[in-house]
Design a protein around this motif. Structure first.
Motif, PDB file in Angstrom:
ATOM      1  N   ALA A 262       6.429   8.491  -2.862  1.00 46.35           N
ATOM      2  CA  ALA A 262       6.066   7.073  -2.828  1.00 46.35           C
ATOM      3  C   ALA A 262       4.548   6.977  -2.748  1.00 46.35           C
ATOM      4  O   ALA A 262       3.906   7.801  -2.097  1.00 46.35           O
TER       5      ALA A 262
ATOM      6  N   GLY B  29       0.819   4.180  -3.162  1.00 39.82           N
ATOM      7  CA  GLY B  29       0.245   2.850  -3.276  1.00 39.82           C
ATOM      8  C   GLY B  29      -0.318   2.676  -4.684  1.00 39.82           C
ATOM      9  O   GLY B  29      -0.723   3.648  -5.326  1.00 39.82           O
TER      10      GLY B  29
ATOM     11  N   GLU C  14      -5.222   3.911   3.879  1.00 41.73           N
ATOM     12  CA  GLU C  14      -6.657   3.928   3.611  1.00 41.73           C
ATOM     13  C   GLU C  14      -7.311   2.613   4.052  1.00 41.73           C
ATOM     14  O   GLU C  14      -6.642   1.612   4.271  1.00 41.73           O
TER      15      GLU C  14
ATOM     16  N   VAL D 215       5.071   1.649  -4.062  1.00 50.63           N
ATOM     17  CA  VAL D 215       5.810   0.842  -3.071  1.00 50.63           C
ATOM     18  C   VAL D 215       4.954  -0.243  -2.431  1.00 50.63           C
ATOM     19  O   VAL D 215       5.458  -1.047  -1.649  1.00 50.63           O
TER      20      VAL D 215
ATOM     21  N   ILE E 155      -1.002  -4.149   4.743  1.00 54.08           N
ATOM     22  CA  ILE E 155       0.131  -3.611   3.972  1.00 54.08           C
ATOM     23  C   ILE E 155       1.409  -3.798   4.794  1.00 54.08           C
ATOM     24  O   ILE E 155       1.447  -3.452   5.978  1.00 54.08           O
TER      25      ILE E 155
END
Ligand code: HPA
Length: 245
Positions: free
Chosen positions: A84, A86, A165, A206, A217
């Motif tokens: 998975a 980003g 991050e 995701v 997020i």
């Protein structure tokens, strides 16, 4: 034989006709979990849960060297590393699947090589094209047969984690040309190349990477995309195995 390294959301392959679990000891210690062998779509296959059977290993705690070594010991020649990630590139919205074609390694302090410091002649592997094109094309073809849309290239930026991050780190990665950000893509791919295995990455986006969507997020959003997207990953793997020779 094809081997699958399953990441978050792909801890098991229920479609696999199970034949055994193998506890493999390696010169580098223990892999994340026993390797499950069996049959999928009439072909032999090996499966390894990257984070361990109970998802106990954080990305920086994974023994990547033992994992790759153990798969090779089991007779695996080709490895699909599923994970998975980003999304950074504009085409990499949550829910998108991507077969990456390049990688940038931002990880540190991980055991990242089989090259020992005492060897007489140091080996430098070619890594210009970090992923095995034959296996990449098989995955892309399998997705097409299943009528699942997939991004056929993308630059994977591998970060250390386990934290996500900062917005500035993602802006830097954007400038570097990264399309995806994940925590497990390296050193796995480099070790596979050193071990002489054909390795491809299949990433499921995701979430939008930090700072690219409004607000923090959402872990709930991540879970939703994981559950839905891994169904497609399973279908692709099934078809890819069927065609695999
Ligand atoms: N960053 C790093 N790894 C990830 C992310 C992310 O945003 N999402 C899923 N894995």
């Amino acid at each position: 034989m094809l081997g699958i390294i399953g990441g978050s959301g792909l801890g098991k392959m229920p479609e696999l006709k199970h034949s055994g679990y193998h506890n493999i000891q390696t010169p580098y210690g223990e892999p994340s979990a026993p390797i499950q062998s069996g049959e999928l779509a009439g072909q032999p296959i090996a499966f390894l849960a990257r984070h361990g059977t109970t998802h106990r290993l954080a990305p920086h705690e994974i023994n990547y060297r033992a994992n790759i070594w153990a798969l090779r010991e089991t007779g695996v020649t080709d490895v699909v590393g599923v994970g998975a990630v980003g999304g950074i590139g504009t085409a990499m919205a949550p829910g998108v699947l991507c077969v990456a074609d390049q990688v940038i390694d931002y990880t540190y302090a991980r055991e990242h090589t089989y090259v020992a410091n005492n060897t007489e002649s140091v080996q430098h592997i070619d890594f210009t094209q970090p992923y095995c094109n034959k296996l990449r094309q098989q995955l892309i073809q399998a997705a097409a047969s299943a009528k699942i849309s997939i991004q056929t290239r993308g630059v994977y930026g591998a970060t250390q984690g386990p934290r996500l991050e900062t917005a500035a780190e993602i802006r830097r990665m954007q400038c570097d040309g990264c399309d995806l950000v994940g925590m497990t893509g390296m050193p796995e791919a480099g070790l596979a190349r050193e071990a002489g295995l054909c390795y491809a990455n299949m990433s499921l986006v995701v979430n939008w990477a930090a700072g690219l969507a409004d607000g923090p997020i959402s872990l709930q959003e991540i879970e939703q995309h994981l559950a839905a997207g891994m169904q497609s990953v399973r279908q692709i793997i099934l078809l890819c195995t069927q065609e695999h020779t």
